[in-house]
Write an enzyme that holds these catalytic residues in place. Sequence first.
Site, mmCIF file in Angstrom:
data_model
loop_
_atom_site.group_PDB
_atom_site.id
_atom_site.type_symbol
_atom_site.label_atom_id
_atom_site.label_comp_id
_atom_site.label_asym_id
_atom_site.label_seq_id
_atom_site.Cartn_x
_atom_site.Cartn_y
_atom_site.Cartn_z
ATOM 1 C CG ASP A 1 -2.043 1.017 1.094
ATOM 2 O OD1 ASP A 1 -2.433 1.325 -0.041
ATOM 3 O OD2 ASP A 1 -2.517 1.517 2.138
ATOM 4 C CG HIS B 1 -0.349 2.431 -9.266
ATOM 5 N ND1 HIS B 1 -0.600 1.897 -8.014
ATOM 6 C CD2 HIS B 1 -1.417 3.225 -9.545
ATOM 7 C CE1 HIS B 1 -1.767 2.356 -7.575
ATOM 8 N NE2 HIS B 1 -2.280 3.166 -8.475
ATOM 9 C CG LEU C 1 9.349 -17.158 -4.565
ATOM 10 C CD1 LEU C 1 9.091 -17.196 -3.062
ATOM 11 C CD2 LEU C 1 10.013 -15.820 -4.941
HETATM 12 C C1 IPE Z 1 -5.336 -2.642 -0.165
HETATM 13 O O1 IPE Z 1 -5.047 -1.324 -0.336
HETATM 14 C C2 IPE Z 1 -5.349 -3.348 -1.477
HETATM 15 C C3 IPE Z 1 -4.058 -3.492 -2.124
HETATM 16 C C4 IPE Z 1 -2.911 -3.141 -1.659
HETATM 17 C C5 IPE Z 1 -4.095 -4.119 -3.420
HETATM 18 P P1 IPE Z 1 -6.212 -0.212 -0.453
HETATM 19 O O2 IPE Z 1 -5.534 1.070 -0.626
HETATM 20 O O3 IPE Z 1 -7.166 -0.626 -1.495
HETATM 21 O O4 IPE Z 1 -6.911 -0.331 0.959
HETATM 22 P P2 IPE Z 1 -7.898 0.699 1.657
HETATM 23 O O5 IPE Z 1 -9.003 0.976 0.670
HETATM 24 O O6 IPE Z 1 -7.122 1.906 1.967
HETATM 25 O O7 IPE Z 1 -8.370 -0.007 2.885
HETATM 26 C C1 IPE Z 2 -1.752 0.142 -3.297
HETATM 27 O O1 IPE Z 2 -1.461 1.489 -3.363
HETATM 28 C C2 IPE Z 2 -1.835 -0.472 -4.646
HETATM 29 C C3 IPE Z 2 -3.210 -0.773 -5.078
HETATM 30 C C4 IPE Z 2 -4.282 -0.742 -4.354
HETATM 31 C C5 IPE Z 2 -3.352 -1.137 -6.459
HETATM 32 P P1 IPE Z 2 -2.621 2.569 -3.369
HETATM 33 O O2 IPE Z 2 -2.968 2.847 -4.778
HETATM 34 O O3 IPE Z 2 -3.733 2.143 -2.497
HETATM 35 O O4 IPE Z 2 -1.868 3.798 -2.751
HETATM 36 P P2 IPE Z 2 -2.446 4.835 -1.719
HETATM 37 O O5 IPE Z 2 -2.875 4.054 -0.502
HETATM 38 O O6 IPE Z 2 -3.609 5.493 -2.383
HETATM 39 O O7 IPE Z 2 -1.325 5.748 -1.439
HETATM 40 MG MG MG Z 3 -4.137 2.457 -0.513
#
Ligand code: IPE
Ligand code: IPE
Ligand code: MG
Length: 224
Positions: free
Chosen positions: A12, A29, A122
């Site tokens: 995240d 990303h 792995l």
């Molecule tokens: C969790 O992150 C999902 C992934 C890392 C793929 P999110 O950014 O979607 O989670 P929330 O919405 O903040 O809980």
């Molecule tokens: C996690 O990073 C990756 C995915 C959910 C695809 P985020 O896109 O949720 O990044 P933040 O949390 O908004 O910074």
């Molecule tokens: Mg996020």
Amino acid sequence: MNSINHVAIIMDGNGRWGLKNYNSRNKGHKAGLKTVESIIKVSIKYKIKFLTLYAFSTENWKRPKSEINYLFKLLENFLELKIKKFHKNNIKLKILGEKMFSKKLNNLLINSEKLTKKNSKLQINLALNYGSRKEIVNATKKLNSRKLEINEKNISKNLYTSNIPDPDILIRTGKTNRLSNFLLWQISYTEIFFSNKLWPDFNEKDFIKIIKNFQKIKRNFGEI
Ligand code: IPE
Ligand code: IPE
Ligand code: MG
């Protein structure tokens, strides 16, 4: 010292990293992929057998179409570029979640799984369109339709993660202390580590520090 068989990661913080550094969530990303590669390297070095990466949740469909499309294009390019190398390095790829993407991406995922299915160094489990509650509901539905007993063993065997041991370590980066519908059944006794770093900033050293801390933990599993 605890051995490590399975590490699961909620990657995240990409969006915030991209906004902060380039005023673009998508740039975050893209940068996150570099971290994925370095975490794979460390996993091999530490003889970790299973690495589960949360890449897209069932709830992430609520995001703007442009971000969703970018994410899947990124994954497509990454796999097209790397899957042969993974195969050569004896890495197995498995998708956790339902493949409901473009025909091209669905096929790429299916073919990548096929190509690498006998590999054994792995196993990378990519959680894509993954939701833990959905996974549990699906498992119980399967048991019901086959008239099998609903018990812990049968539920475990019918999750996307059947044949994969429960994670020893769960890491969530991005300064957010929640599970976001990830592996709720499987992490009953997993050691959980939250990192304040955004995923693109998380590095090999951070990962190794968590590994070392984990190795020293007294895991009770209900005993004393
Ligand atoms: C969790 O992150 C999902 C992934 C890392 C793929 P999110 O950014 O979607 O989670 P929330 O919405 O903040 O809980
Ligand atoms: C996690 O990073 C990756 C995915 C959910 C695809 P985020 O896109 O949720 O990044 P933040 O949390 O908004 O910074
Ligand atoms: Mg996020």
